[in-house]
Design a protein around this motif. Structure first.
Motif, PDB file in Angstrom:
ATOM      1  N   LEU A   6       6.920   3.189  -9.596  1.00 36.68           N
ATOM      2  CA  LEU A   6       6.776   4.479  -9.298  1.00 36.68           C
ATOM      3  C   LEU A   6       5.197   5.037  -9.535  1.00 36.68           C
ATOM      4  O   LEU A   6       5.118   6.123  -8.812  1.00 36.68           O
ATOM      5  CB  LEU A   6       7.898   5.362 -10.183  1.00 36.68           C
ATOM      6  N   VAL A   7       4.737   4.395 -10.199  1.00 38.42           N
ATOM      7  CA  VAL A   7       3.214   4.742 -10.459  1.00 38.42           C
ATOM      8  C   VAL A   7       2.476   3.517 -10.367  1.00 38.42           C
ATOM      9  O   VAL A   7       3.013   2.239 -10.463  1.00 38.42           O
ATOM     10  CB  VAL A   7       2.885   5.190 -11.831  1.00 38.42           C
ATOM     11  N   ASP A   8       1.236   3.664  -9.665  1.00 39.09           N
ATOM     12  CA  ASP A   8       0.327   2.503  -9.155  1.00 39.09           C
ATOM     13  C   ASP A   8      -0.702   1.954 -10.234  1.00 39.09           C
ATOM     14  O   ASP A   8      -0.978   0.946 -10.407  1.00 39.09           O
ATOM     15  CB  ASP A   8      -0.453   3.091  -7.997  1.00 39.09           C
ATOM     16  N   VAL A   9      -1.097   3.064 -11.017  1.00 41.20           N
ATOM     17  CA  VAL A   9      -1.996   2.856 -12.054  1.00 41.20           C
ATOM     18  C   VAL A   9      -1.728   3.680 -13.234  1.00 41.20           C
ATOM     19  O   VAL A   9      -1.254   5.046 -13.135  1.00 41.20           O
ATOM     20  CB  VAL A   9      -3.440   3.139 -11.566  1.00 41.20           C
ATOM     21  N   PHE A  10      -2.076   3.191 -14.530  1.00 36.93           N
ATOM     22  CA  PHE A  10      -1.721   3.974 -15.742  1.00 36.93           C
ATOM     23  C   PHE A  10      -2.790   3.603 -16.579  1.00 36.93           C
ATOM     24  O   PHE A  10      -2.897   2.429 -16.903  1.00 36.93           O
ATOM     25  CB  PHE A  10      -0.405   3.649 -16.365  1.00 36.93           C
ATOM     26  N   VAL A  11      -3.532   4.531 -16.949  1.00 41.76           N
ATOM     27  CA  VAL A  11      -4.695   4.757 -17.724  1.00 41.76           C
ATOM     28  C   VAL A  11      -4.634   5.198 -19.171  1.00 41.76           C
ATOM     29  O   VAL A  11      -4.360   6.551 -19.089  1.00 41.76           O
ATOM     30  CB  VAL A  11      -5.916   5.131 -17.109  1.00 41.76           C
ATOM     31  N   ASP A  12      -4.731   4.618 -20.296  1.00 42.96           N
ATOM     32  CA  ASP A  12      -5.011   5.408 -21.583  1.00 42.96           C
ATOM     33  C   ASP A  12      -6.138   4.934 -22.252  1.00 42.96           C
ATOM     34  O   ASP A  12      -5.993   3.818 -22.808  1.00 42.96           O
ATOM     35  CB  ASP A  12      -3.629   5.166 -22.283  1.00 42.96           C
ATOM     36  N   LEU A  13      -7.090   5.826 -22.326  1.00 47.93           N
ATOM     37  CA  LEU A  13      -8.131   4.964 -23.115  1.00 47.93           C
ATOM     38  C   LEU A  13      -8.768   6.121 -24.502  1.00 47.93           C
ATOM     39  O   LEU A  13      -9.770   6.137 -24.805  1.00 47.93           O
ATOM     40  CB  LEU A  13      -9.628   5.133 -22.238  1.00 47.93           C
ATOM     41  N   ARG A  14      -7.716   6.582 -24.897  1.00 43.70           N
ATOM     42  CA  ARG A  14      -7.926   7.852 -25.905  1.00 43.70           C
ATOM     43  C   ARG A  14      -7.957   6.766 -27.540  1.00 43.70           C
ATOM     44  O   ARG A  14      -8.381   7.434 -28.400  1.00 43.70           O
ATOM     45  CB  ARG A  14      -6.664   8.508 -26.034  1.00 43.70           C
ATOM     46  N   LYS A  15      -7.698   5.458 -27.334  1.00 46.67           N
ATOM     47  CA  LYS A  15      -7.900   4.837 -28.692  1.00 46.67           C
ATOM     48  C   LYS A  15      -6.945   5.361 -29.808  1.00 46.67           C
ATOM     49  O   LYS A  15      -7.331   5.527 -31.064  1.00 46.67           O
ATOM     50  CB  LYS A  15      -9.043   4.518 -29.359  1.00 46.67           C
ATOM     51  N   LYS A  16      -5.792   5.844 -29.343  1.00 45.09           N
ATOM     52  CA  LYS A  16      -4.959   6.491 -30.132  1.00 45.09           C
ATOM     53  C   LYS A  16      -3.455   6.007 -30.327  1.00 45.09           C
ATOM     54  O   LYS A  16      -2.550   6.146 -31.355  1.00 45.09           O
ATOM     55  CB  LYS A  16      -4.504   7.993 -29.771  1.00 45.09           C
ATOM     56  N   LEU A  17      -3.276   4.952 -29.385  1.00 39.17           N
ATOM     57  CA  LEU A  17      -1.766   4.292 -29.249  1.00 39.17           C
ATOM     58  C   LEU A  17      -1.825   3.360 -30.353  1.00 39.17           C
ATOM     59  O   LEU A  17      -2.624   2.541 -30.771  1.00 39.17           O
ATOM     60  CB  LEU A  17      -1.658   3.638 -28.105  1.00 39.17           C
ATOM     61  N   LYS A  40       0.876  -1.162  -0.144  1.00 39.90           N
ATOM     62  CA  LYS A  40      -0.089   0.140  -0.127  1.00 39.90           C
ATOM     63  C   LYS A  40       0.947   1.141  -0.170  1.00 39.90           C
ATOM     64  O   LYS A  40       1.532   1.318   0.997  1.00 39.90           O
ATOM     65  CB  LYS A  40      -0.950   0.137   1.197  1.00 39.90           C
ATOM     66  N   PRO A  41       0.988   2.029  -1.084  1.00 37.35           N
ATOM     67  CA  PRO A  41       1.630   3.254  -1.120  1.00 37.35           C
ATOM     68  C   PRO A  41       1.103   4.350  -0.326  1.00 37.35           C
ATOM     69  O   PRO A  41       0.200   4.670   0.211  1.00 37.35           O
ATOM     70  CB  PRO A  41       1.622   3.578  -2.631  1.00 37.35           C
ATOM     71  N   ILE A  42       2.404   5.080   0.422  1.00 41.13           N
ATOM     72  CA  ILE A  42       2.107   6.262   1.123  1.00 41.13           C
ATOM     73  C   ILE A  42       1.226   7.423   0.348  1.00 41.13           C
ATOM     74  O   ILE A  42       0.148   7.844   0.571  1.00 41.13           O
ATOM     75  CB  ILE A  42       3.502   7.037   1.655  1.00 41.13           C
ATOM     76  N   TYR A  43       1.823   7.503  -1.164  1.00 41.90           N
ATOM     77  CA  TYR A  43       0.824   8.263  -2.059  1.00 41.90           C
ATOM     78  C   TYR A  43       0.641   7.454  -3.282  1.00 41.90           C
ATOM     79  O   TYR A  43       1.419   6.874  -3.855  1.00 41.90           O
ATOM     80  CB  TYR A  43       1.585   9.446  -2.457  1.00 41.90           C
ATOM     81  N   PHE A  44      -0.722   7.348  -3.283  1.00 46.02           N
ATOM     82  CA  PHE A  44      -1.222   6.452  -4.545  1.00 46.02           C
ATOM     83  C   PHE A  44      -1.231   7.177  -5.826  1.00 46.02           C
ATOM     84  O   PHE A  44      -1.920   8.186  -6.106  1.00 46.02           O
ATOM     85  CB  PHE A  44      -2.769   6.190  -4.249  1.00 46.02           C
ATOM     86  N   VAL A  45      -0.465   6.869  -6.721  1.00 44.62           N
ATOM     87  CA  VAL A  45      -0.096   7.647  -7.861  1.00 44.62           C
ATOM     88  C   VAL A  45      -0.692   7.136  -9.093  1.00 44.62           C
ATOM     89  O   VAL A  45      -0.420   6.006  -9.533  1.00 44.62           O
ATOM     90  CB  VAL A  45       1.354   7.810  -8.360  1.00 44.62           C
ATOM     91  N   VAL A  46      -1.647   7.875  -9.918  1.00 45.57           N
ATOM     92  CA  VAL A  46      -2.237   7.448 -11.209  1.00 45.57           C
ATOM     93  C   VAL A  46      -1.841   8.339 -12.360  1.00 45.57           C
ATOM     94  O   VAL A  46      -1.676   9.489 -12.416  1.00 45.57           O
ATOM     95  CB  VAL A  46      -3.785   7.719 -10.678  1.00 45.57           C
ATOM     96  N   GLY A  47      -1.336   7.387 -13.287  1.00 48.75           N
ATOM     97  CA  GLY A  47      -1.051   7.988 -14.616  1.00 48.75           C
ATOM     98  C   GLY A  47      -1.972   8.132 -15.605  1.00 48.75           C
ATOM     99  O   GLY A  47      -2.654   6.956 -15.660  1.00 48.75           O
ATOM    100  N   VAL A  48      -2.358   9.093 -16.163  1.00 45.52           N
ATOM    101  CA  VAL A  48      -3.299   9.237 -17.158  1.00 45.52           C
ATOM    102  C   VAL A  48      -3.024  10.025 -18.197  1.00 45.52           C
ATOM    103  O   VAL A  48      -2.697  11.201 -18.155  1.00 45.52           O
ATOM    104  CB  VAL A  48      -4.951   9.836 -16.530  1.00 45.52           C
ATOM    105  N   ASP A  49      -3.226   9.682 -19.476  1.00 42.44           N
ATOM    106  CA  ASP A  49      -3.055  10.256 -20.759  1.00 42.44           C
ATOM    107  C   ASP A  49      -4.523  10.875 -21.532  1.00 42.44           C
ATOM    108  O   ASP A  49      -5.269   9.967 -21.520  1.00 42.44           O
ATOM    109  CB  ASP A  49      -2.219   9.288 -21.751  1.00 42.44           C
ATOM    110  N   ILE A  50      -4.397  12.129 -21.136  1.00 44.05           N
ATOM    111  CA  ILE A  50      -5.616  12.708 -21.907  1.00 44.05           C
ATOM    112  C   ILE A  50      -5.368  13.846 -23.191  1.00 44.05           C
ATOM    113  O   ILE A  50      -6.010  14.214 -23.737  1.00 44.05           O
ATOM    114  CB  ILE A  50      -6.296  13.585 -20.955  1.00 44.05           C
ATOM    115  N   SER A  51      -3.969  13.587 -23.484  1.00 50.36           N
ATOM    116  CA  SER A  51      -3.700  14.516 -24.582  1.00 50.36           C
ATOM    117  C   SER A  51      -4.461  13.997 -25.895  1.00 50.36           C
ATOM    118  O   SER A  51      -4.498  12.949 -26.500  1.00 50.36           O
ATOM    119  CB  SER A  51      -2.252  14.269 -25.063  1.00 50.36           C
ATOM    120  N   GLY A  52      -5.346  14.986 -26.632  1.00 47.14           N
ATOM    121  CA  GLY A  52      -5.899  14.745 -27.562  1.00 47.14           C
ATOM    122  C   GLY A  52      -7.022  13.862 -27.513  1.00 47.14           C
ATOM    123  O   GLY A  52      -7.906  13.450 -28.349  1.00 47.14           O
TER     124      GLY A  52
END
Length: 270
Positions: free
Chosen positions: A198-209, A150-162
């Motif tokens: 270093l990051v707990d979650v990473f989300v990219d739902l843009r359908k661009k990758l 369990k992290p001290i800080y729960f870090v979420v990566g989210v790509d919202i570019s475009g």
């Protein structure tokens, strides 16, 4: 020479040849439209040429599936594919933002799920992330894993570019649920730092990758113990195509993945 060693050496040569270009006016000169559909910049061209020259130098029999160069057959009877994004995070590289990388993966078959080896080189500081299927993930030769405690800080990566305005509201629950949302601008390297814990979650739902964006990072994240699935909760897969676009969710454990999917209005089952 093992495939993973070939990828590592190619990435090291890219680092050597482009590190002086980052943030310079020369790095951003326009070299036309690349195979992936984006404008090829000078730094992209130098990086790709470095990889292709090295593969030719060692007579590596493969087909290169590149972000800029397209499909390049390096022998009459290629024995697999190198999936190459020689500069992931080109905007950062051109502007001098210290977060861009070289992403290289190898697959014996024409599909993402068959990738056996992957390398992501942080082109700013030289950190080298690597993985071979079934053998774990490494950074600079030391084994790494996703953050399991369990992290001290729960870090979420989210790509919202475009991102489409229709998709943005779907992300609102996880954006509002976390005080520590991050987006750095190079998906392959973001998956690598996720693999490092270093990051707990990473989300990219843009359908661009594109496949080139995720092939190496996906293997590294998975070998580090992470869960990486598409929007339907299935393992990522695709044939090698410039038309295919991918979305994904990466989480450090099964419980977190189910919780994130629930917040996104997706089935919590995986």
């Amino acid at each position: 020479m093992k495939v993973i060693n070939v990828l590592e050496e190619a990435a090291k040569r890219v680092h050597k040849n482009v590190k002086h270009l980052a943030g310079t006016k020369e790095s951003g000169t326009d070299h036309g439209m690349g195979a992936g559909g984006d404008i090829s910049r000078r730094i992209d061209i130098v990086a790709e040429k470095t990889v292709l020259d090295y593969l030719r130098e060692i007579n590596f029999e493969c087909t290169v599936f590149g972000e800029e160069c397209g499909i390049v057959k390096l022998s009459p009877n290629p024995k697999g594919f190198i999936i190459m994004d020689a500069i992931d995070g080109s905007t950062n590289a051109v502007r001098g933002l210290p977060f861009f990388c070289c992403s290289l993966a190898y697959t014996p078959e024409d599909k993402l799920s068959s990738v056996t080896d992957g390398v992501v080189m942080d082109l700013h500081n030289g950190d080298l992330y690597s993985a071979s299927k079934g053998k774990g993930a490494y950074m600079n030769g030391k084994k790494i894993q996703v953050h399991k405690e369990k992290p001290i800080y729960f870090v979420v990566g989210v790509d919202i570019s475009g991102i489409s305005p229709d998709v943005l509201p779907q992300l609102a629950p996880i954006l509002s649920a976390s005080n520590h949302v991050r987006h750095f601008g190079a998906v392959a390297l973001e998956l690598a730092i996720f693999a490092r814990g270093l990051v707990d979650v990473f989300v990219d739902l843009r359908k661009k990758l594109r496949i080139t964006d995720v092939a190496a990072g996906y293997l590294i994240a998975s070998e580090a113990g992470g869960y990486v699935v598409d929007e339907n909760g299935m393992p990522l897969d695709s044939n090698l195509s410039y038309d295919k676009r991918i979305s994904f969710i990466a989480a450090a454990n099964e419980e977190t993945l189910a919780d994130v999917r629930k917040k996104l209005g997706l089935s919590p089952k995986i």
